[in-house]
Write a protein that holds these residues in place. Structure first.
Motif, PDB file in Angstrom:
ATOM      1  N   HIS A 158       3.756  -1.006   6.817  1.00 29.44           N
ATOM      2  CA  HIS A 158       3.156   0.346   6.250  1.00 29.44           C
ATOM      3  C   HIS A 158       2.441   0.203   4.898  1.00 29.44           C
ATOM      4  O   HIS A 158       1.569   0.978   4.844  1.00 29.44           O
ATOM      5  N   ALA A 159       3.174  -0.470   4.337  1.00 24.90           N
ATOM      6  CA  ALA A 159       2.544  -0.912   2.751  1.00 24.90           C
ATOM      7  C   ALA A 159       1.240  -1.562   2.879  1.00 24.90           C
ATOM      8  O   ALA A 159       0.549  -1.286   1.806  1.00 24.90           O
ATOM      9  N   ASP A 160       1.296  -2.611   3.859  1.00 23.37           N
ATOM     10  CA  ASP A 160       0.117  -3.371   3.560  1.00 23.37           C
ATOM     11  C   ASP A 160      -1.159  -2.389   4.429  1.00 23.37           C
ATOM     12  O   ASP A 160      -2.185  -2.514   3.579  1.00 23.37           O
TER      13      ASP A 160
ATOM     14  N   ARG B 228       8.342  -1.222   7.452  1.00 21.37           N
ATOM     15  CA  ARG B 228       8.107  -0.970   6.038  1.00 21.37           C
ATOM     16  C   ARG B 228       6.864  -1.721   5.320  1.00 21.37           C
ATOM     17  O   ARG B 228       6.265  -1.044   4.554  1.00 21.37           O
ATOM     18  N   GLN B 229       7.209  -3.036   5.678  1.00 15.21           N
ATOM     19  CA  GLN B 229       5.952  -3.871   4.811  1.00 15.21           C
ATOM     20  C   GLN B 229       4.657  -3.662   5.687  1.00 15.21           C
ATOM     21  O   GLN B 229       3.699  -3.814   4.874  1.00 15.21           O
TER      22      GLN B 229
ATOM     23  N   THR C  72       8.447   8.059   6.805  1.00 14.11           N
ATOM     24  CA  THR C  72       7.174   7.262   6.403  1.00 14.11           C
ATOM     25  C   THR C  72       6.565   6.810   7.763  1.00 14.11           C
ATOM     26  O   THR C  72       7.355   6.382   8.474  1.00 14.11           O
TER      27      THR C  72
ATOM     28  N   GLN D 277      -2.441  -0.406   1.414  1.00 12.19           N
ATOM     29  CA  GLN D 277      -3.368  -1.105   0.565  1.00 12.19           C
ATOM     30  C   GLN D 277      -4.961  -1.105   0.972  1.00 12.19           C
ATOM     31  O   GLN D 277      -5.673  -1.053   0.200  1.00 12.19           O
TER      32      GLN D 277
END
Length: 292
Positions: free
Chosen positions: A266-268, A263-264, A113, A271
């Motif tokens: 990358h998730a943000d 990891r957060q 990721t 979005q």
């Protein structure tokens, strides 16, 4: 403060030592007897759990197992890095390229990721890779440049192999589409390659557009999260880790809280990134601009 663990090169060394021993057809007990050390010592070296690594032991194992000079130098280099209390991977010639710590981890990963500001090596065309390699190593001979590019391109089989290709989820900053590497023709081919590669079921490529601004309020720099397969005991063979590459070297983070922060992040970023379909369209549109 993030944990920069010397256990990473130790585990890499251990895997290579185990492969070397098994390739020579020896048991741990037999190898230990031949280098005049205890079997526990050899086992600790192979599992990366030795507190201190003696270079003499590594040299003796290499000699007994018939390792060549390049392999011996690589394993001794890993041993030296494994003996460093606070370890980070500095670019240089201590470890030959084919034994690079990151490549060893990448080859064993179950999932990658990533956020990148240049096209990542696993998605580069040979011409794009060659241009960057020549810029990074201007004094090297053509043969060495070709070898470096070949290693980078061969790594891509992780994504394209028929059996269990590695899932890759990349968010690519839009600047990578506008920063010309090697000329317009190379950029045209590279962006079309990205658009085509993103249609593979195991590969996700999304573009973070300029219009998203700085979503996290700060710049993370390029990073890759590596997750590893489970062992027979439902434990990962390696803890998840973050590889953060910089100009002078790379840092590895194993601390759980730090990994989860990335990891957060990358998730943000995901979005506000373009969808896969819109990203492919942007890549193709930009490629056409370079082709004109």
């Amino acid at each position: 403060m993030a944990d920069i663990s010397a256990t990473i090169p130790r585990r890499q060394l251990g895997r290579l030592l185990r492969d070397l021993r098994q390739g020579a057809g020896m048991t741990i007990a037999e190898l230990a007897r031949r280098i005049e050390r205890g079997a526990t010592t050899v086992q600790r070296l192979e599992t990366g759990s030795a507190d201190r690594i003696r270079l003499w032991d590594i040299e003796a194992i290499c000699q007994v197992c018939g390792a060549d000079e390049t392999t011996t130098a690589a394993l001794k280099g890993l041993a030296q890095e494994g003996n460093t209390q606070n370890w980070w991977h500095q670019y240089g010639d201590l470890i030959p390229m084919n034994f690079d710590v990151y490549m060893g981890l990448e080859a064993g990963a179950a999932r990658l990721t990533s956020f990148q500001e240049l096209v990542p090596g696993l998605l580069q065309t040979p011409e794009y890779a060659r241009t960057l390699t020549q810029l990074a190593h201007p004094s090297e001979q053509e043969g060495e440049i070709a070898r470096r590019v070949d290693v980078r391109i061969r790594r891509q089989t992780l994504l394209t192999r028929k059996r269990k290709p590695v899932p890759l989820d990349v968010i690519l900053d839009q600047s990578a589409l506008d920063r010309v590497i090697g000329g317009r023709r190379i950029m045209d081919v590279q962006l079309r390659h990205l658009a085509d590669t993103g249609t593979r079921p195991n590969i996700t490529i999304r573009v973070l557009p300029f219009g998203a601004g700085v979503p996290l309020g700060d710049l993370t720099g390029p990073f890759t999260i590596l997750d590893f397969p489970q062992s027979k005991h439902d434990m990962p063979i390696e803890p998840s880790m973050v590889y953060a590459e910089g100009f002078a070297g790379a840092m590895y983070f194993e601390d759980l809280n730090v990994v989860e922060r990335y990891r957060q992040a990358h998730a943000d970023l995901g979005q506000v990134a373009l969808s896969e379909q819109d990203s492919r369209q942007l890549l193709r549109d930009k490629a056409r601009e370079y082709a004109e």
